[in-house]
Design an enzyme around this catalytic site. Structure first.
Site: not given
Length: 416
Positions: A151, A181, A258
Site C-alpha cells: 500500500h 501487503d 508502514s
C-alpha cells in the site's frame, strides 16, 4: 565485652551457653569462607543463565537466545541490546516516498451555459494534482532490493528511496501483492547494508520487539515494546481482504512506519510493520517475516504471486454461531454440529464448487489434519499450491465425506 549467659541453680555464672554461641559463629564464618573460595574458583556458577530454570517448552533452542544475542550483538561499554540492534539494523532501514498523478474532475459549473458563452467548447480542464505518501522499508540484498508494504507504493508513478546517509535513488517496483501487503522495490546501488531475518514461527508473547521507521515524517525513529500476541487474523484487525496471521505488538507504530522492520532482541527482522487499529492505543501489527520472505521470493522471480483459492465462505462453529444460524430463516442452513468450520457459501464456478463441496458442509480435516477454526483452513489453503491437491474431510448432515479439491489461482476481483 558483654556476652549473654545465664546462672546455674547455685547462682553461679555458666559459660556453657556463650561457648555454644561462639562455636556456632566460628562454624558459620568458616563455611562462608570456604563457599567464597569455591565460587571464586568456579565463576560459571555465578552466571545468571546457568542458574535460570529451563524453558517450559519442550523445544530446545540451539544456540540459546542469550548466546545468539551475544554472537549477533556484541555490546560496547554503556550499550544495551536495543542500542546494539538499532546500530546494526538502522543503516539498512530506508524512507520511501511515492507520488502519483491524479486527474482533477472538471467542476459542473464549467458546463453552465454562461461559461459556454465565454469559452465555447474549449472549457478549461483543471490540471492534474499530485498525491504523495511516505513509508518505510528495509534492504535485503546488497545490490539494492528493498521490502516494503504494497500500500506504500500502490499506484505510484514515481518511487524515491532515501538511505540513512541521505543518499537518494529512484526506485523500481519489482512486484506488489495486495493480498499480503508485501512489495519489492529495487534501486541501482551496490554494497548496501542489509538486515538479517529471524524466525517468526518461534515467537512467543512477552518477547522484546523493536520497531524502526519514519512515522509522521520523523526519520529513523525507534520504539520498543513486547510481542503482545501472534496469529491475529485479518478479520480481528479489520482488514478481511488480507491473508495474513499478524503479529501484535505494543511497540509504537504510526503512519509512516508502514513497511519498516520489527526486530527481536537479537536485532533480527521478525516482521514488517503494516497496520494500526483506528482509535486504539498501544496496538500495532506486523506481517510475520516468514510470510514476507515467501511472498518476496515470488515477486522477485515472477513479479506476481498466485494465491491458492477454493472459493468458499466459512465460519468457525461455536454453540452461539450454531444458534444464530439455525434461528435465521434466511440462512437456508440447518446446523447440527458445534465444532468445526462451517461452509456458509460457495462461489459458483470455483474449485470447491467443481469438487462437489456444498454450503452447509462442515470441514473437519484437511489432508488428515483436524481443523477447528476458519483461520487454520485459510492458512492451510494459503500454504498449498495452485493446481495441487487438498483432501477435505467433510461432515454433511451426519455423513463423513472425503473430497479432493485442487486450488485455483485467486481471481483479481471476486464475485459478489
Amino acid at each position: 565485652m558483654d556476652i549473654p549467659g545465664k546462672t546455674d541453680k547455685d547462682g553461679k555464672f555458666s559459660w556453657k551457653q556463650p561457648a555454644i554461641y561462639l562455636l556456632l559463629v566460628l562454624v558459620a564464618a568458616s563455611g562462608t569462607f570456604v563457599l567464597a573460595r569455591f565460587l571464586k574458583a568456579n565463576p560459571r556458577l555465578l552466571s545468571r543463565d546457568e542458574l535460570a530454570p529451563q524453558t517450559l517448552t519442550t523445544q530446545q533452542r540451539s544456540p540459546s537466545n542469550s548466546a545468539r544475542m551475544a554472537q549477533l550483538l556484541p555490546l560496547s561499554a554503556g550499550e544495551n541490546f536495543i542500542v546494539a540492534a538499532v546500530s546494526r539494523v538502522g543503516p539498512a532501514v530506508v524512507r520511501i516516498d511515492a507520488s502519483r498523478s491524479v486527474a482533477r474532475r472538471r467542476p459542473n459549473r464549467f458546463e453552465d451555459p454562461i461559461f459556454r458563452r465565454f469559452f465555447g467548447r474549449r472549457v478549461p480542464v483543471p490540471p492534474e494534482r499530485q498525491e504523495r505518501g511516505s513509508g518505510s522499508g528495509f534492504i535485503i540484498s546488497s545490490n539494492g532490493q528493498i521490502l516494503t508494504n504494497a500500500h506504500v507504493i500502490d499506484g505510484a508513478d514515481r518511487v524515491e528511496v532515501t538511505l540513512k546517509d541521505n543518499r537518494r535513488f529512484t526506485g523500481k517496483v519489482l512486484g506488489a501483492d495486495p493480498i499480503t501487503d508485501v512489495a519489492v522495490v529495487e534501486i541501482d546501488a551496490t554494497d548496501l547494508p542489509t538486515v538479517s531475518f529471524g524466525d517468526s514461527e518461534q515467537l512467543h508473547p512477552g518477547e522484546w520487539a523493536i520497531a524502526i521507521g519514519n512515522p509522521l515524517g520523523l526519520d529513523n525513529t525507534v520504539t520498543a515494546g513486547i510481542i503482545s500476541a501472534t496469529g491475529r487474523s485479518s478479520n480481528q484487525i479489520g482488514v478481511p481482504d488480507k491473508r495474513v496471521g499478524f503479529i501484535q505488538t505494543d511497540a509504537a507504530i504510526n503512519p509512516g512506519n508502514s513497511g519498516g522492520p520489527l526486530l527481536n532482541a537479537a536485532g533480527e527482522v521478525i516482521g514488517m510493520n503494516t497496520a494500526i487499529i483506528s482509535g486504539a492505543q498501544g496496538l500495532g501489527f506486523s506481517i510475520p517475516i516468514n510470510t514476507v520472505e515467501r511472498i518476496a521470493a515470488q515477486l522477485i522471480a515472477k513479479g506476481k504471486v498466485e494465491h491458492p483459492f477454493l472459493g468458499i465462505e466459512m465460519v468457525t462453529l461455536t454453540p452461539a454461531i450454531k444458534k444464530e444460524i439455525n434461528a435465521d430463516p434466511n440462512s437456508g442452513l440447518r446446523v447440527e454440529l458445534e465444532e468445526g468450520v462451517l461452509i456458509r457459501g460457495i462461489i459458483p464456478g470455483s474449485p470447491a464448487a467443481g469438487a462437489g463441496v456444498r454450503a452447509g458442509d462442515v470441514i473437519q480435516k484437511i489432508d488428515g489434519m483436524p481443523v477447528a477454526e476458519a483461520q487454520t483452513v485459510q492458512q492451510l489453503v494459503e500454504n498449498s499450491s495452485v493446481g495441487g491437491r487438498l483432501l477435505l474431510q467433510l461432515n454433511r448432515s451426519g455423513k463423513i465425506l472425503n473430497l479432493e479439491v485442487r486450488p485455483g489461482p485467486m481471481p483479481a476481483i471476486l464475485p459478489d
